[in-house]
Motif scaffolding. Structure first.
Motif, PDB file in Angstrom:
ATOM      1  N   ASP A 133     -14.266  32.546 -29.635  1.00 43.99           N
ATOM      2  CA  ASP A 133     -14.773  31.141 -28.875  1.00 43.99           C
ATOM      3  C   ASP A 133     -15.122  30.236 -29.843  1.00 43.99           C
ATOM      4  O   ASP A 133     -15.146  28.956 -29.749  1.00 43.99           O
ATOM      5  CB  ASP A 133     -15.793  31.652 -27.801  1.00 43.99           C
ATOM      6  CG  ASP A 133     -16.558  32.544 -28.272  1.00 43.99           C
ATOM      7  OD1 ASP A 133     -16.903  33.089 -29.425  1.00 43.99           O
ATOM      8  OD2 ASP A 133     -17.502  32.952 -27.404  1.00 43.99           O
ATOM      9  N   PHE A 134     -15.669  30.345 -31.156  1.00 43.55           N
ATOM     10  CA  PHE A 134     -16.271  29.708 -31.986  1.00 43.55           C
ATOM     11  C   PHE A 134     -15.255  28.918 -32.836  1.00 43.55           C
ATOM     12  O   PHE A 134     -15.244  27.697 -32.743  1.00 43.55           O
ATOM     13  CB  PHE A 134     -17.046  30.416 -33.225  1.00 43.55           C
ATOM     14  CG  PHE A 134     -17.083  29.838 -34.474  1.00 43.55           C
ATOM     15  CD1 PHE A 134     -17.850  28.599 -34.569  1.00 43.55           C
ATOM     16  CD2 PHE A 134     -16.316  30.086 -35.407  1.00 43.55           C
ATOM     17  CE1 PHE A 134     -18.152  27.933 -35.616  1.00 43.55           C
ATOM     18  CE2 PHE A 134     -16.352  29.576 -36.651  1.00 43.55           C
ATOM     19  CZ  PHE A 134     -16.960  28.176 -36.724  1.00 43.55           C
ATOM     20  N   LEU A 135     -13.952  29.469 -32.913  1.00 47.21           N
ATOM     21  CA  LEU A 135     -12.766  29.009 -33.525  1.00 47.21           C
ATOM     22  C   LEU A 135     -12.224  28.025 -32.575  1.00 47.21           C
ATOM     23  O   LEU A 135     -11.639  26.894 -32.881  1.00 47.21           O
ATOM     24  CB  LEU A 135     -12.118  29.946 -33.924  1.00 47.21           C
ATOM     25  CG  LEU A 135     -10.912  29.515 -35.196  1.00 47.21           C
ATOM     26  CD1 LEU A 135     -11.746  29.081 -36.473  1.00 47.21           C
ATOM     27  CD2 LEU A 135      -9.998  30.509 -35.495  1.00 47.21           C
ATOM     28  N   PHE A 136     -12.084  28.635 -31.302  1.00 49.54           N
ATOM     29  CA  PHE A 136     -11.367  27.737 -30.000  1.00 49.54           C
ATOM     30  C   PHE A 136     -12.362  26.401 -29.853  1.00 49.54           C
ATOM     31  O   PHE A 136     -11.421  25.492 -29.758  1.00 49.54           O
ATOM     32  CB  PHE A 136     -11.728  28.659 -28.880  1.00 49.54           C
ATOM     33  CG  PHE A 136     -10.951  27.695 -27.622  1.00 49.54           C
ATOM     34  CD1 PHE A 136      -9.671  28.179 -27.481  1.00 49.54           C
ATOM     35  CD2 PHE A 136     -11.537  27.292 -26.755  1.00 49.54           C
ATOM     36  CE1 PHE A 136      -9.075  27.233 -26.310  1.00 49.54           C
ATOM     37  CE2 PHE A 136     -11.385  26.585 -25.583  1.00 49.54           C
ATOM     38  CZ  PHE A 136     -10.036  26.628 -25.371  1.00 49.54           C
ATOM     39  N   LYS A 137     -13.418  26.490 -30.150  1.00 50.90           N
ATOM     40  CA  LYS A 137     -14.060  25.244 -29.932  1.00 50.90           C
ATOM     41  C   LYS A 137     -13.922  24.307 -30.915  1.00 50.90           C
ATOM     42  O   LYS A 137     -13.869  23.215 -30.883  1.00 50.90           O
ATOM     43  CB  LYS A 137     -15.757  25.379 -29.499  1.00 50.90           C
ATOM     44  CG  LYS A 137     -16.330  24.207 -29.357  1.00 50.90           C
ATOM     45  CD  LYS A 137     -17.994  24.225 -28.748  1.00 50.90           C
ATOM     46  CE  LYS A 137     -18.450  23.279 -28.074  1.00 50.90           C
ATOM     47  NZ  LYS A 137     -19.608  23.421 -27.607  1.00 50.90           N
ATOM     48  N   ARG A 138     -13.934  24.712 -32.242  1.00 49.55           N
ATOM     49  CA  ARG A 138     -13.714  23.989 -33.310  1.00 49.55           C
ATOM     50  C   ARG A 138     -12.094  23.426 -33.178  1.00 49.55           C
ATOM     51  O   ARG A 138     -12.019  22.203 -33.723  1.00 49.55           O
ATOM     52  CB  ARG A 138     -13.682  25.131 -34.620  1.00 49.55           C
ATOM     53  CG  ARG A 138     -14.971  25.371 -35.318  1.00 49.55           C
ATOM     54  CD  ARG A 138     -15.655  24.028 -35.829  1.00 49.55           C
ATOM     55  NE  ARG A 138     -15.042  23.474 -36.922  1.00 49.55           N
ATOM     56  CZ  ARG A 138     -15.030  23.754 -38.340  1.00 49.55           C
ATOM     57  NH1 ARG A 138     -15.961  24.862 -38.589  1.00 49.55           N
ATOM     58  NH2 ARG A 138     -14.483  23.052 -39.179  1.00 49.55           N
ATOM     59  N   ILE A 139     -11.161  24.051 -32.741  1.00 49.01           N
ATOM     60  CA  ILE A 139      -9.913  23.400 -32.673  1.00 49.01           C
ATOM     61  C   ILE A 139      -9.925  22.361 -31.536  1.00 49.01           C
ATOM     62  O   ILE A 139      -9.021  21.495 -31.455  1.00 49.01           O
ATOM     63  CB  ILE A 139      -8.833  24.745 -32.465  1.00 49.01           C
ATOM     64  CG1 ILE A 139      -8.934  25.287 -33.578  1.00 49.01           C
ATOM     65  CG2 ILE A 139      -7.306  24.083 -32.226  1.00 49.01           C
ATOM     66  CD1 ILE A 139      -8.025  26.725 -33.650  1.00 49.01           C
ATOM     67  N   PHE A 140     -10.134  22.700 -30.510  1.00 45.91           N
ATOM     68  CA  PHE A 140     -10.055  22.041 -29.109  1.00 45.91           C
ATOM     69  C   PHE A 140     -11.425  21.183 -28.596  1.00 45.91           C
ATOM     70  O   PHE A 140     -11.214  20.306 -27.773  1.00 45.91           O
ATOM     71  CB  PHE A 140      -9.934  22.844 -27.999  1.00 45.91           C
ATOM     72  CG  PHE A 140      -8.511  23.601 -28.014  1.00 45.91           C
ATOM     73  CD1 PHE A 140      -7.374  22.919 -27.319  1.00 45.91           C
ATOM     74  CD2 PHE A 140      -8.121  24.975 -28.497  1.00 45.91           C
ATOM     75  CE1 PHE A 140      -6.117  23.585 -27.573  1.00 45.91           C
ATOM     76  CE2 PHE A 140      -7.093  25.455 -28.762  1.00 45.91           C
ATOM     77  CZ  PHE A 140      -5.809  24.732 -28.095  1.00 45.91           C
ATOM     78  N   GLY A 141     -12.430  21.589 -29.196  1.00 45.25           N
ATOM     79  CA  GLY A 141     -13.647  20.920 -28.673  1.00 45.25           C
ATOM     80  C   GLY A 141     -14.320  19.802 -29.771  1.00 45.25           C
ATOM     81  O   GLY A 141     -15.554  19.560 -29.607  1.00 45.25           O
ATOM     82  N   SER A 142     -13.706  19.705 -30.949  1.00 38.96           N
ATOM     83  CA  SER A 142     -14.355  18.578 -31.856  1.00 38.96           C
ATOM     84  C   SER A 142     -13.968  17.336 -31.534  1.00 38.96           C
ATOM     85  O   SER A 142     -12.920  16.860 -30.977  1.00 38.96           O
ATOM     86  CB  SER A 142     -13.768  19.239 -33.302  1.00 38.96           C
ATOM     87  OG  SER A 142     -12.450  18.924 -33.525  1.00 38.96           O
ATOM     88  N   GLU A 143     -14.654  16.444 -31.832  1.00 36.04           N
ATOM     89  CA  GLU A 143     -14.390  14.741 -31.634  1.00 36.04           C
ATOM     90  C   GLU A 143     -13.088  14.448 -32.201  1.00 36.04           C
ATOM     91  O   GLU A 143     -12.457  13.665 -31.581  1.00 36.04           O
ATOM     92  CB  GLU A 143     -15.549  13.895 -32.298  1.00 36.04           C
ATOM     93  CG  GLU A 143     -16.779  14.275 -31.421  1.00 36.04           C
ATOM     94  CD  GLU A 143     -18.121  13.140 -31.908  1.00 36.04           C
ATOM     95  OE1 GLU A 143     -17.783  12.718 -32.930  1.00 36.04           O
ATOM     96  OE2 GLU A 143     -18.997  12.926 -31.020  1.00 36.04           O
ATOM     97  N   GLU A 144     -12.687  14.862 -33.473  1.00 39.99           N
ATOM     98  CA  GLU A 144     -11.522  14.401 -34.038  1.00 39.99           C
ATOM     99  C   GLU A 144     -10.241  14.979 -33.418  1.00 39.99           C
ATOM    100  O   GLU A 144      -9.056  14.701 -33.663  1.00 39.99           O
ATOM    101  CB  GLU A 144     -11.397  14.763 -35.564  1.00 39.99           C
ATOM    102  CG  GLU A 144     -11.619  16.350 -35.851  1.00 39.99           C
ATOM    103  CD  GLU A 144     -12.977  16.789 -36.068  1.00 39.99           C
ATOM    104  OE1 GLU A 144     -13.122  17.822 -36.797  1.00 39.99           O
ATOM    105  OE2 GLU A 144     -14.146  16.154 -35.559  1.00 39.99           O
TER     106      GLU A 144
END
Length: 311
Positions: free
Chosen positions: A10-21
């Motif tokens: 879930d940490f990585l999932f948010k980095r991929i899908f939930g970052s502003e960029e």
């Protein structure tokens, strides 16, 4: 090549899908999800809780879901769940209700409430069907009329992809889910042929897999998730052991109680037979039924019955 990290973390999932960029990546994923639910595509979204670099994946209060708002004000929550907590349905409704009620501030009318959509991506099978994508709304049972379209809940069950989906050149939601499930990079070209934003998600995964700090945070989160899974398994086993122990104790107590009750009934029967035999001997001596009743405690009707049966 560096070993790729698991995008289901879930940490990585948010980095991929939930970052502003990567808002465009999230938008593409949501539109593929909504297309399967026969909804029009979204034009734009705003991530309300973007990934923050300093956030600790070990913090129990870490919010590793993704919340977004559409231009129409609709709220969307996306969450990755690796382990079945055995309360997923109720948990989903609880968090949906919190998202829905969070829209109102004091003095606002209920009419201002907008639709809230929950999307749960599950690394386990939950529902009793064969669909990898299930969508729930609020309908009347007999007529099918919708009470309100404010509630919409999606379950995307990764284990159910095997029988229903394979990488396709046409693209679609299944390609995104196969990426999350961890298809090998040699299949990525097929997955991304009509999914340019999926290619960006893959590039992000490759970059993070080579980033030392990201790998450290990933490993820390993996350890935390595995510890949580172990605790859940231990609790489940303890509950099962307690149930079995309770059953064994209940059976033993039942046997003991049965023996005790059997002995009591046997003793009562023996006393009754002894009194009847005494009454019969007194009858043979010519004593009247009233006297025999006084001595044995048997009623006179029982004594007369004994007299007739002995004739």
């Amino acid at each position: 090549m560096t070993e790729l990290l698991d995008p289901r973390n879930d940490f990585l999932f948010k980095r991929i899908f939930g970052s502003e960029e990567n808002q465009d990546v999230l938008l593409a994923f949501l539109n593929r999800t909504f297309t399967e639910a026969h909804r029009p595509p979204l034009r734009e979204i705003i991530v309300l809780n973007p990934y923050i670099e300093k956030g600790s994946p070990l913090d129990k209060q870490s919010i590793l879901d993704i919340r977004a708002r559409t231009t129409e004000g609709e709220l969307i929550n996306v969450e990755m769940q690796l382990f079945n907590r055995y309360d997923m349905e109720k948990r989903t409704l609880f968090y949906w209700s919190k998202l829905y009620s969070s829209q109102l501030v004091e003095g606002q009318s209920y009419s201002t409430l907008k639709r809230c959509v929950t999307i749960n991506i599950l690394d386990f099978a939950l529902l009793k069907n064969d669909l990898y994508h299930s969508v729930f709304h609020l309908h009347e049972d007999q007529t099918g009329i919708t009470l309100t379209d404010d509630i919409e809940i999606h379950f995307l069950e990764l284990p159910k992809l095997n029988a229903q989906a394979a990488p396709t050149k046409q693209g679609g939601l299944a390609n995104w889910l196969l990426f999350l499930k961890g298809v090998t990079p040699d299949q990525w070209e097929v997955l991304t042929m009509n999914e340019p934003k999926l290619k960006k998600a893959m590039d992000t995964l490759e970059f993070l897999s080579q980033d030392q700090e990201a790998r450290m945070r990933y490993e820390a989160r993996q350890k935390y998730l595995h510890d949580q899974a172990s605790l859940m398994e231990a609790a489940k086993n303890a509950e099962l052991y307690g149930f079995k122990a309770g059953m064994e104790k209940g059976i033993q107590e039942g046997i003991e109680k049965g023996i005790e009750q059997g002995m009591e009934k046997g003793l009562e029967k023996g006393i009754e037979q002894s009194l009847q035999q005494t009454a019969l001997r007194m009858l043979k001596l010519g004593l009247d039924t009233h006297t025999i009743s006084q001595v044995t405690g048997l009623n006179e009707s029982e004594i007369r019955t004994l007299a007739h049966s002995s004739d």
